[in-house]
Write a protein that holds these residues in place. Structure first.
Motif, PDB file in Angstrom:
ATOM      1  N   GLY A  42       0.793  -1.224   0.000  1.00 43.03           N
ATOM      2  CA  GLY A  42       0.000   0.000   0.000  1.00 43.03           C
ATOM      3  C   GLY A  42       0.823   1.271   0.000  1.00 43.03           C
ATOM      4  N   VAL A  43       0.145   2.367  -0.325  1.00 42.62           N
ATOM      5  CA  VAL A  43       0.784   3.681  -0.311  1.00 42.62           C
ATOM      6  C   VAL A  43      -0.001   4.611   0.601  1.00 42.62           C
ATOM      7  CG1 VAL A  43       1.710   3.438  -2.642  1.00 42.62           C
ATOM      8  CG2 VAL A  43      -0.538   4.460  -2.317  1.00 42.62           C
ATOM      9  N   VAL A  44       0.638   5.712   0.973  1.00 44.24           N
ATOM     10  CA  VAL A  44       0.019   6.706   1.847  1.00 44.24           C
ATOM     11  C   VAL A  44      -0.976   7.530   1.043  1.00 44.24           C
ATOM     12  CG1 VAL A  44       0.432   8.717   3.298  1.00 44.24           C
ATOM     13  CG2 VAL A  44       2.074   6.816   3.297  1.00 44.24           C
ATOM     14  N   ALA A  45      -2.239   7.508   1.440  1.00 48.37           N
ATOM     15  CA  ALA A  45      -3.253   8.340   0.798  1.00 48.37           C
ATOM     16  C   ALA A  45      -3.252   9.734   1.397  1.00 48.37           C
ATOM     17  CB  ALA A  45      -4.635   7.711   0.943  1.00 48.37           C
ATOM     18  N   ALA A  46      -2.998   9.829   2.680  1.00 48.04           N
ATOM     19  CA  ALA A  46      -2.945  11.118   3.381  1.00 48.04           C
ATOM     20  C   ALA A  46      -2.293  10.893   4.736  1.00 48.04           C
ATOM     21  CB  ALA A  46      -4.345  11.702   3.560  1.00 48.04           C
ATOM     22  N   CYS A  47      -1.827  11.973   5.330  1.00 54.40           N
ATOM     23  CA  CYS A  47      -1.231  11.855   6.660  1.00 54.40           C
ATOM     24  C   CYS A  47      -1.431  13.151   7.428  1.00 54.40           C
ATOM     25  CB  CYS A  47       0.257  11.509   6.569  1.00 54.40           C
ATOM     26  SG  CYS A  47       1.268  12.700   5.678  1.00 54.40           S
ATOM     27  N   SER A  48      -1.422  13.037   8.735  1.00 56.98           N
ATOM     28  CA  SER A  48      -1.608  14.204   9.594  1.00 56.98           C
ATOM     29  C   SER A  48      -0.348  15.063   9.598  1.00 56.98           C
ATOM     30  CB  SER A  48      -1.938  13.752  11.018  1.00 56.98           C
ATOM     31  OG  SER A  48      -0.806  13.095  11.584  1.00 56.98           O
ATOM     32  N   TYR A  49      -0.495  16.273  10.090  1.00 55.48           N
ATOM     33  CA  TYR A  49       0.666  17.162  10.163  1.00 55.48           C
ATOM     34  C   TYR A  49       1.716  16.620  11.125  1.00 55.48           C
ATOM     35  CZ  TYR A  49      -1.707  20.612   7.324  1.00 55.48           C
ATOM     36  OH  TYR A  49      -2.322  21.252   6.274  1.00 55.48           O
ATOM     37  N   GLU A  50       1.272  15.881  12.132  1.00 61.71           N
ATOM     38  CA  GLU A  50       2.219  15.262  13.051  1.00 61.71           C
ATOM     39  C   GLU A  50       3.095  14.234  12.332  1.00 61.71           C
ATOM     40  OE1 GLU A  50      -1.362  16.669  15.349  1.00 61.71           O
ATOM     41  OE2 GLU A  50      -1.029  15.477  13.532  1.00 61.71           O
ATOM     42  N   ALA A  51       2.507  13.531  11.367  1.00 64.00           N
ATOM     43  CA  ALA A  51       3.269  12.544  10.591  1.00 64.00           C
ATOM     44  C   ALA A  51       4.184  13.221   9.575  1.00 64.00           C
ATOM     45  CB  ALA A  51       2.310  11.589   9.881  1.00 64.00           C
ATOM     46  N   ARG A  52       3.751  14.352   9.059  1.00 64.37           N
ATOM     47  CA  ARG A  52       4.553  15.055   8.050  1.00 64.37           C
ATOM     48  C   ARG A  52       5.887  15.540   8.612  1.00 64.37           C
ATOM     49  NH1 ARG A  52      -0.004  18.618   4.675  1.00 64.37           N
ATOM     50  NH2 ARG A  52      -1.516  16.919   4.518  1.00 64.37           N
ATOM     51  N   ARG A  53       5.930  15.741   9.909  1.00 65.25           N
ATOM     52  CA  ARG A  53       7.188  16.190  10.531  1.00 65.25           C
ATOM     53  C   ARG A  53       8.284  15.136  10.400  1.00 65.25           C
ATOM     54  NH1 ARG A  53       3.667  17.660  15.234  1.00 65.25           N
ATOM     55  NH2 ARG A  53       2.919  19.780  14.853  1.00 65.25           N
ATOM     56  N   PHE A  54       7.907  13.895  10.122  1.00 66.26           N
ATOM     57  CA  PHE A  54       8.874  12.813   9.952  1.00 66.26           C
ATOM     58  C   PHE A  54       9.269  12.632   8.484  1.00 66.26           C
ATOM     59  CE2 PHE A  54       6.785  11.984  13.953  1.00 66.26           C
ATOM     60  CZ  PHE A  54       7.789  11.497  14.767  1.00 66.26           C
ATOM     61  N   GLY A  55       8.775  13.521   7.625  1.00 74.62           N
ATOM     62  CA  GLY A  55       9.104  13.422   6.208  1.00 74.62           C
ATOM     63  C   GLY A  55       8.140  12.568   5.413  1.00 74.62           C
ATOM     64  N   ILE A  56       7.023  12.223   6.010  1.00 73.49           N
ATOM     65  CA  ILE A  56       6.036  11.383   5.338  1.00 73.49           C
ATOM     66  C   ILE A  56       5.139  12.261   4.475  1.00 73.49           C
ATOM     67  CG2 ILE A  56       4.084   9.823   5.717  1.00 73.49           C
ATOM     68  CD1 ILE A  56       5.466   9.070   8.398  1.00 73.49           C
ATOM     69  N   HIS A  57       4.773  11.747   3.290  1.00 76.79           N
ATOM     70  CA  HIS A  57       3.904  12.494   2.396  1.00 76.79           C
ATOM     71  C   HIS A  57       3.042  11.527   1.600  1.00 76.79           C
ATOM     72  CE1 HIS A  57       6.519  11.310  -0.950  1.00 76.79           C
ATOM     73  NE2 HIS A  57       7.555  11.655  -0.193  1.00 76.79           N
ATOM     74  N   SER A  58       2.006  12.038   0.969  1.00 73.52           N
ATOM     75  CA  SER A  58       1.108  11.193   0.190  1.00 73.52           C
ATOM     76  C   SER A  58       1.855  10.558  -0.973  1.00 73.52           C
ATOM     77  CB  SER A  58      -0.075  12.010  -0.331  1.00 73.52           C
ATOM     78  OG  SER A  58       0.373  13.055  -1.162  1.00 73.52           O
ATOM     79  N   ALA A  59       1.389   9.380  -1.372  1.00 74.63           N
ATOM     80  CA  ALA A  59       1.956   8.568  -2.450  1.00 74.63           C
ATOM     81  C   ALA A  59       3.244   7.849  -2.041  1.00 74.63           C
ATOM     82  CB  ALA A  59       2.198   9.390  -3.718  1.00 74.63           C
ATOM     83  N   MET A  60       3.718   8.076  -0.837  1.00 76.06           N
ATOM     84  CA  MET A  60       4.884   7.333  -0.333  1.00 76.06           C
ATOM     85  C   MET A  60       4.457   5.905   0.000  1.00 76.06           C
ATOM     86  SD  MET A  60       7.109   8.119   3.133  1.00 76.06           S
ATOM     87  CE  MET A  60       8.041   9.474   2.432  1.00 76.06           C
ATOM     88  N   ALA A  61       5.328   4.951  -0.206  1.00 75.10           N
ATOM     89  CA  ALA A  61       5.039   3.573   0.176  1.00 75.10           C
ATOM     90  C   ALA A  61       4.839   3.493   1.684  1.00 75.10           C
ATOM     91  CB  ALA A  61       6.177   2.655  -0.251  1.00 75.10           C
ATOM     92  N   CYS A  62       3.804   2.789   2.113  1.00 74.93           N
ATOM     93  CA  CYS A  62       3.526   2.681   3.549  1.00 74.93           C
ATOM     94  C   CYS A  62       4.683   2.025   4.298  1.00 74.93           C
ATOM     95  CB  CYS A  62       2.239   1.893   3.775  1.00 74.93           C
ATOM     96  SG  CYS A  62       0.743   2.830   3.374  1.00 74.93           S
ATOM     97  N   ALA A  63       5.389   1.115   3.634  1.00 75.09           N
ATOM     98  CA  ALA A  63       6.541   0.483   4.270  1.00 75.09           C
ATOM     99  C   ALA A  63       7.616   1.524   4.576  1.00 75.09           C
ATOM    100  CB  ALA A  63       7.100  -0.606   3.364  1.00 75.09           C
ATOM    101  N   THR A  64       7.803   2.464   3.654  1.00 73.85           N
ATOM    102  CA  THR A  64       8.774   3.547   3.883  1.00 73.85           C
ATOM    103  C   THR A  64       8.305   4.448   5.012  1.00 73.85           C
ATOM    104  OG1 THR A  64       9.402   3.524   1.543  1.00 73.85           O
ATOM    105  CG2 THR A  64       9.984   5.484   2.807  1.00 73.85           C
ATOM    106  N   ALA A  65       7.001   4.771   5.014  1.00 74.73           N
ATOM    107  CA  ALA A  65       6.447   5.612   6.073  1.00 74.73           C
ATOM    108  C   ALA A  65       6.638   4.967   7.443  1.00 74.73           C
ATOM    109  CB  ALA A  65       4.968   5.871   5.804  1.00 74.73           C
ATOM    110  N   TYR A  66       6.485   3.649   7.492  1.00 68.05           N
ATOM    111  CA  TYR A  66       6.668   2.942   8.759  1.00 68.05           C
ATOM    112  C   TYR A  66       8.107   3.046   9.239  1.00 68.05           C
ATOM    113  CZ  TYR A  66       6.781  -0.793  12.221  1.00 68.05           C
ATOM    114  OH  TYR A  66       6.957  -1.502  13.387  1.00 68.05           O
ATOM    115  N   ARG A  67       9.070   2.939   8.312  1.00 64.87           N
ATOM    116  CA  ARG A  67      10.474   3.061   8.710  1.00 64.87           C
ATOM    117  C   ARG A  67      10.779   4.462   9.245  1.00 64.87           C
ATOM    118  NH1 ARG A  67      11.248  -0.100   3.971  1.00 64.87           N
ATOM    119  NH2 ARG A  67      11.756   1.749   2.735  1.00 64.87           N
ATOM    120  N   LEU A  68      10.136   5.471   8.661  1.00 67.97           N
ATOM    121  CA  LEU A  68      10.364   6.842   9.110  1.00 67.97           C
ATOM    122  C   LEU A  68       9.690   7.125  10.441  1.00 67.97           C
ATOM    123  CD1 LEU A  68       9.879   8.778   5.736  1.00 67.97           C
ATOM    124  CD2 LEU A  68      12.036   8.431   6.969  1.00 67.97           C
ATOM    125  N   CYS A  69       8.536   6.480  10.659  1.00 66.78           N
ATOM    126  CA  CYS A  69       7.774   6.747  11.887  1.00 66.78           C
ATOM    127  C   CYS A  69       7.043   5.485  12.331  1.00 66.78           C
ATOM    128  CB  CYS A  69       6.778   7.890  11.631  1.00 66.78           C
ATOM    129  SG  CYS A  69       5.865   8.424  13.091  1.00 66.78           S
TER     130      CYS A  69
END
Length: 376
Positions: A42-69
């Motif tokens: 899966g990919v990130v459809a959206a994220c909160s501003y709290e998550a964005r502080r970790f460099g997470i953004h929409s269309a990023m792979a969820c696996a990558t988002a998990y590694r970042l946060c």
């Protein structure tokens, strides 16, 4: 004196994630990611501003988002809920004007030049709308951009996020555009930004120095768009019945594959869905595009334009097979496949055949009429 539109761009703040935080108070103030399972494709459809502080953004792979946060909360999208909230928000818009052009569930343009309440201040209308959204949706916030054209209104709505408002008047526009980093220009992606930087174009002021001819030579037809917006020109009207410029379907595979026969089976199913969707919407286009994302996330597209409208799944799949053969699919494993039809034709025919929709830009100096209200 000349006619000046008053356009508002409303953009909800981290919409999907904010809805989830509203409905689950335990998520407030926490990093929230709306999308797929981080252990899947899966990919990130959206994220909160709290998550964005970790460099997470929409269309990023969820696996990558998990590694970042890894402490983030991953939530499956609830589109039925988001659509309901979107409908509530649009009902607010229609209290002020019927000239509402939705861009997605969470953003829209409004032309309030002549509005239902007879208010002269577009800024006042934007503030009232934002206040109503908070009240009607149970605390969700929106940011707004107010200006005299769509380009500037959209850029402005992103200047003071979240829960902010930015107004760009005709007098403010030249200085605002001059200092605007080129990456902030709507329509300039990472690849185009790199090309512009290589040409020494870093800001709107730099872009303004480049002639129309050179921009078209360097960037094709879109070069004219860059030229006009650098000079603050965008006379596209707010279109309440705006139609999508393309229609397509894509699928992220559960595992990477290199079997082209299996790919054809998947693409055949997508072709049928695209053809059915075009029939339902009574749309006909000339250009077919195949999208292939390899296992390393590199994405390629291959397109073909037909002399006659695309009307059947058999036409689509026959062309897609040839386009697929022009990629490295099979040699390289594939994680995503997609089919899109674009270059739509006007629904009306004349004796000479199909008529394409007009280009968005005209000469603004030839489309002016008196205006006595300069308040914002």
């Amino acid at each position: 004196m000349y006619f000046i539109r008053k356009i508002i761009h409303i953009d909800m703040d981290a919409f999907y994630a904010s809805v989830e935080q509203r409905d689950n108070p335990q998520l407030k103030g926490r990093p929230v990611i709306v999308g797929g399972d981080p252990s899947s494709r899966g990919v990130v459809a959206a994220c909160s501003y709290e998550a964005r502080r970790f460099g997470i953004h929409s269309a990023m792979a969820c696996a990558t988002a998990y590694r970042l946060c890894p402490q983030a909360f991953f939530i499956r999208p609830r589109f039925d809920v988001y659509k309901t909230v979107s409908h509530q928000i649009r009902e607010i818009f229609f209290q002020y004007t019927d000239l509402v052009e939705p861009l997605s569930l969470d953003e829209a343009f409004l032309d309030v030049t002549h509005n239902k309440l007879g208010l002269s201040s577009a800024t006042q209308i934007a503030q009232q709308i934002r206040t109503q959204i908070v009240h009607v949706t149970g605390g969700l916030t929106a940011s707004a951009g107010v200006s005299f054209n769509k380009f500037l209104a959209k850029v402005a709505s992103d200047c003071n996020k979240p829960n902010g408002i930015t107004v760009i008047t005709p007098d403010d526009a030249p200085a605002f555009i001059d200092q605007l980093p080129i990456r902030r220009f709507f329509g300039v992606g990472r690849v185009t930004e790199e090309r512009m930087l290589n040409l020494g174009i870093k800001t709107g002021a730099d872009l303004k120095k480049i002639s129309l001819e050179r921009l078209v030579q360097s960037f094709g037809k879109v070069g004219a768009y860059y030229y006009h917006i650098a000079h603050g020109r965008d006379d596209r009207p707010v279109q309440p019945n705006r139609t999508h410029k393309s229609y397509g379907k894509e699928i992220t595979l559960t595992s990477d594959i290199d079997d082209t026969h299996q790919m054809i089976v998947i693409l055949d199913d997508l072709a049928r869905k695209v053809a059915d969707g075009l029939r339902r919407e009574d749309r006909q286009g000339l250009t077919l595009t195949l999208k292939v994302k390899y296992h390393d996330f590199q994405t390629v597209t291959r397109s073909v334009t037909f002399p006659e409208p695309i009307t059947s799944s058999s036409t689509i799949i026959a062309a897609v097979k040839k386009l697929l053969a022009n990629t490295d699919a099979g040699k390289i494993k594939v994680r995503l496949l997609g089919i899109t039809v674009s270059n739509f034709l006007d629904a009306q025919q004349n004796s000479n055949g199909w008529v394409q929709l007009p280009l968005p830009f005209k000469d603004p100096d030839k489309n002016c009429w008196p205006d006595n209200d300069r308040s914002w």
